[in-house]
Write an enzyme that holds these catalytic residues in place. Structure first.
Site, PDB file in Angstrom:
ATOM      1  CG  ASP A  32      -2.157   0.848   1.303  1.00 56.46           C
ATOM      2  OD1 ASP A  32      -2.159   1.819   0.252  1.00 56.46           O
ATOM      3  OD2 ASP A  32      -3.034   0.780   1.897  1.00 56.46           O
ATOM      4  CG  ASP A  33       0.029   4.723   0.161  1.00 61.01           C
ATOM      5  OD1 ASP A  33      -1.123   4.362  -0.605  1.00 61.01           O
ATOM      6  OD2 ASP A  33      -0.074   5.970   1.172  1.00 61.01           O
ATOM      7  CB  CYS A  71      -6.205   3.475  -1.495  1.00 60.60           C
ATOM      8  SG  CYS A  71      -4.840   4.056  -0.612  1.00 60.60           S
ATOM      9  CG  HIS A 125     -10.147   1.672  -0.204  1.00 57.42           C
ATOM     10  ND1 HIS A 125     -11.214   2.144   0.703  1.00 57.42           N
ATOM     11  CD2 HIS A 125      -9.103   2.421   0.254  1.00 57.42           C
ATOM     12  CE1 HIS A 125     -10.727   3.086   1.627  1.00 57.42           C
ATOM     13  NE2 HIS A 125      -9.487   3.137   1.157  1.00 57.42           N
ATOM     14  CG  ASP A 321      -2.403   1.048  -3.386  1.00 60.43           C
ATOM     15  OD1 ASP A 321      -1.169   1.355  -3.227  1.00 60.43           O
ATOM     16  OD2 ASP A 321      -3.333   1.315  -2.591  1.00 60.43           O
ATOM     17  CG  HIS A 322      -1.332   4.736  -5.107  1.00 57.60           C
ATOM     18  ND1 HIS A 322      -0.743   5.216  -3.826  1.00 57.60           N
ATOM     19  CD2 HIS A 322      -2.472   4.462  -4.731  1.00 57.60           C
ATOM     20  CE1 HIS A 322      -1.509   5.249  -3.103  1.00 57.60           C
ATOM     21  NE2 HIS A 322      -2.750   4.686  -3.332  1.00 57.60           N
TER      22      HIS A 322
END
Length: 554
Positions: A32-33, A71, A125, A321-322
Site C-alpha cells: 500500500d503506497d 487507494c 478498498h 496500488d500506487h
C-alpha cells in the site's frame, strides 16, 4: 487475444479452452503506497532483501504505472481491469457494480474457473467502494480477513516526546505495548500462512490475495526498523521545491498528512509552506523503515510458500496500488500525476519460466537486520511502459486460463473484458527495445484551479477538473480539462492547464514545457498511438497548437 509471438503457451503446456492441461495457483501480494523504493529497482539505501530475492527470480517490469494515485480508485481499476472513467470511481463513495457496470473482477474470474479465492488484509478498498464486503461473495470463496488490530491504526497510539499518546504521522512503537500486542501486517501474514497450509491440504487450486498496509501512513511500525536508517544517512530529494511553470491545479497540498498531530504542531502554511528539513528527513526515515518492515512480512510469506512445497506450482505477483511522493516538487503522499505518485513495482514469478531451480530453497527467509548473504540481481527486466490494468489478463495466462477479451469502446454492459494488455508474451521475448506506442494512462480529479482543502480527494459531486496524463518511455503529457461529474464527461476544449516533460533531459519532471514549441514533438509521438484516448488527446493538442499559432505563440 494472445499475440502470435507468445511462446509462453508452449512453455506452460496450456491450451486456451475451459479445460487446461496445467493450472497454477496464484499468490497475489499488494503493498500500500509503495513506490519502487526497493533494492531491485536500484534504490541504494533501502533494505528489501526478501522482495529483491523474489525479483531475482521474476520478470520485473521497470516502468509500470497506476491509473489513479489513490487507494480506492486504483484497486478497483486494477481488480476489474477497467480505467477509472469506466468504473466511475474517483473517490471512495460508490460501488462499481451499482454505479457503473457489473464487472467481473480478477478473483471472481478465477473463482468461476474452480479456484478457491481468498483475501487477507487490504486488497479491495474497504467501505462503500467494495460494498462493505470486499466484494464478497462475488470475488471470494470465503469471507475476507481483516486484521483486528487495524482498528487502532489511526487512534492515539503513538508515543510522543511528551510521553503522551497521539495520532501522529511518525509512529514507531514497541509492539508489546500496542493494543492487542501486534500490528496489522503481522496478523495478515499469520492468517495468510494459515490459509496456505489449509489450502495445500485441500488439493484445490487457490488464488490468495494478501494486501499489506505498509508503507501507508501513519508509519506505525516496530521501532527497531528505524535503526536500519540513521538520520544522517537520509537526504532531501534533488527537487524539493514546487517547479516553476507547474499549473496550480496540478499541485497536491497533502492534506491527509497535515491532519496528523505531529505535523499540525509544525504550523505549516497552506498550501505551499514547506515541511522543516529535519522533519522531512524523519519522514524519509520512517518511510524506508516501513518498507523494510513490510519486506520482512513478505519474506515470511514467501518462505512458507516454499516450505509447503507450493512454490513450484504457484504464480507470485508482487505490486502496489500506487506510489508516494517523498518531498519531490514540494509534495508529499500521492494524489498527483507525477511519476513518484503513479509509478509502482511490478513483478511475476513463475517456476520453470522466470527461474529454474538449482537451489535447495526457492525463497529462504532473509533477516533484514542481518547480513545479506549475497546481493541479488534482478531477473529478466522489461523496460517498456505498462499499467496495473495489465495484471488481470497477464496473470490469467500465466496461471493457465484464457485471458479476458479486450473491451469494446463502450463496455459498460460487458461483464468480462479487459482494458489492459496481456504481458505474458514478454516472458519469452528477448526484444526489449523501447516502444514509442507503449503508453500508460493515469488521471486525477480536482475540485478547483487552485489548491483547496479537498484537492487531494474531492467527492464526486465536487470534481470540476480532471487531469489526464500520458506516460511514454520518453515523455509525460498531462492536460487538466473541465469535468462534469453528473455525466462523467471531460470537456477537452475547456483547458485549465497542461504539463509536458521530456524525460531524457528532465527525468525528475521539473521543467514544464507545455507552453513551448515542444508541442510539435509530442504531437508526432502521439500520432503513433492507436488507442482511442491517445487519438482524443492528439486532437486536443492540435487544437491547442492551432490556437497558439493564431496568437503568435508557436
Amino acid at each position: 487475444y494472445i499475440p502470435k509471438e507468445n511462446t509462453v503457451v508452449d512453455t506452460f503446456a496450456m491450451c486456451f479452452c475451459d479445460k487446461t492441461i496445467l493450472r497454477r495457483n496464484v499468490l497475489f501480494i499488494m503493498a500500500d503506497d509503495l513506490r519502487p523504493t526497493l533494492g531491485c529497482y536500484g534504490d541504494p539505501i533501502v533494505k528489501s532483501p526478501n522482495i529483491d530475492q523474489l525479483a531475482s527470480k521474476s520478470n520485473v517490469f521497470l516502468n509500470a504505472y497506476a491509473q489513479q494515485a489513490v487507494c480506492g480508485p486504483s484497486r478497483t481499476s486494477l481488480l476489474t481491469s477497467r480505467r477509472p472513467d469506466t468504473t466511475r470511481l474517483y473517490d471512495f463513495n460508490s460501488y462499481w457494480r451499482v454505479h457503473a457496470g457489473n464487472y467481473t473482477t480478477l478473483p471472481q474470474y478465477f473463482k468461476s474457473k474452480g479456484y478457491t479465492t481468498m483475501s487477507v488484509g487490504k486488497v479491495f478498498h474497504p467501505g462503500i467502494a467494495s460494498n462493505h464486503s470486499d466484494d464478497y461473495p462475488y470475488s471470494w470463496s470465503v469471507p475476507p480477513y481483516h486484521p483486528p488490530s487495524f482498528k487502532y491504526e489511526n487512534m492515539k497510539v503513538c508515543k510522543g516526546s511528551d510521553g503522551k499518546l497521539h495520532a501522529n504521522l511518525l509512529c514507531s512503537v514497541n509492539v508489546s505495548e500496542t493494543p492487542l500486542g501486534t500490528l496489522p501486517d503481522m496478523e495478515s501474514t499469520e492468517e495468510a500462512i494459515r490459509l496456505l497450509k489449509s489450502t495445500r491440504d485441500s488439493g484445490k487450486n487457490f488464488f490468495l490475495a494478501v494486501g499489506f498496509h505498509k508503507p501507508h501512513i501513519p508509519f506505525r511500525i516496530p521501532q527497531d526498523f528505524l535503526t536500519l536508517y540513521p538520520l544522517d544517512k537520509m537526504s532531501l530529494p534533488p527537487d524539493p521545491y514546487v517547479p516553476k511553470g507547474l499549473p496550480s491545479v496540478a499541485y497536491n497540498p497533502w492534506t491527509d498528512i497535515r491532519k496528523r498531530e505531529d505535523v499540525q504542531a509544525l504550523n505549516i502554511s497552506f498550501p505551499y509552506g514547506p515541511i522543516p528539513k529535519d522533519f522531512q528527513l524523519q519522514i524519509q526515515q520512517h518511510y524506508y523503515a516501513s518498507v523494510s518492515y513490510m519486506d520482512s512480512q513478505v519474506g515470511r510469506l514467501l518462505n512458507t510458500l516454499d516450505y509447503l512445497g507450493l512454490a513450484e506450482d504457484t504464480v507470485v505477483v508482487f505490486t502496489s496500488d500506487h506510489g508516494w511522493s517523498l518531498g519531490e516538487h514540494g509534495e508529499w503522499a500521492k494524489y498527483s500525476n507525477f511519476d513518484v505518485a503513479t509509478r509502482i513495482p511490478l513483478m511475476f514469478y513463475v517456476a520453470g519460466v522466470t527461474a529454474v531451480r538449482p537451489w535447495p530453497e526457492t525463497f529462504p527467509y532473509i533477516n533484514v537486520f542481518g547480513p545479506t548473504p549475497h546481493r541479488f540481481t534482478r531477473g529478466r527486466t522489461v523496460s517498456n511502459v505498462n499499467e496495473l490494468l495489465d495484471i488481470f489478463p497477464t496473470v490469467s495466462v500465466l496461471a493457465g486460463l484464457k485471458p479476458p477479451l479486450p473491451c469494446p469502446d463502450n463496455s459498460f454492459d460487458v461483464e468480462l473484458c479487459t482494458e489492459g494488455h496481456d504481458l505474458a508474451y514478454t516472458f519469452n521475448n528477448d526484444d526489449n527495445r523501447k516502444k514509442s506506442e507503449a503508453i500508460a494512462f493515469s488521471q486525477y480529479p480536482r475540485p478547483a484551479d487552485t489548491p483547496q482543502e479537498n484537492s487531494d480527494l474531492p467527492d464526486l459531486k465536487d470534481i470540476r477538473i480532471m487531469g489526464y496524463s500520458l506516460r511514454s518511455w520518453d515523455y509525460r503529457f498531462t492536460v487538466w480539462a473541465g469535468f462534469d461529474p453528473a455525466i462523467f464527461q471531460a470537456n477537452l476544449s475547456d483547458v485549465h492547464g497542461g504539463e509536458l516533460y521530456l524525460l531524457e533531459e528532465d527525468p525528475g519532471q521539473d521543467h514544464n514545457l507545455y507552453n513551448t514549441s515542444e508541442h510539435s514533438l509530442l504531437l508526432c509521438k502521439l500520432g503513433q498511438g492507436q488507442q482511442p484516448w491517445a487519438q482524443t488527446l492528439k486532437q486536443h493538442l492540435l487544437y491547442l497548437t492551432a490556437g497558439n499559432k493564431s496568437k503568435g505563440m508557436a
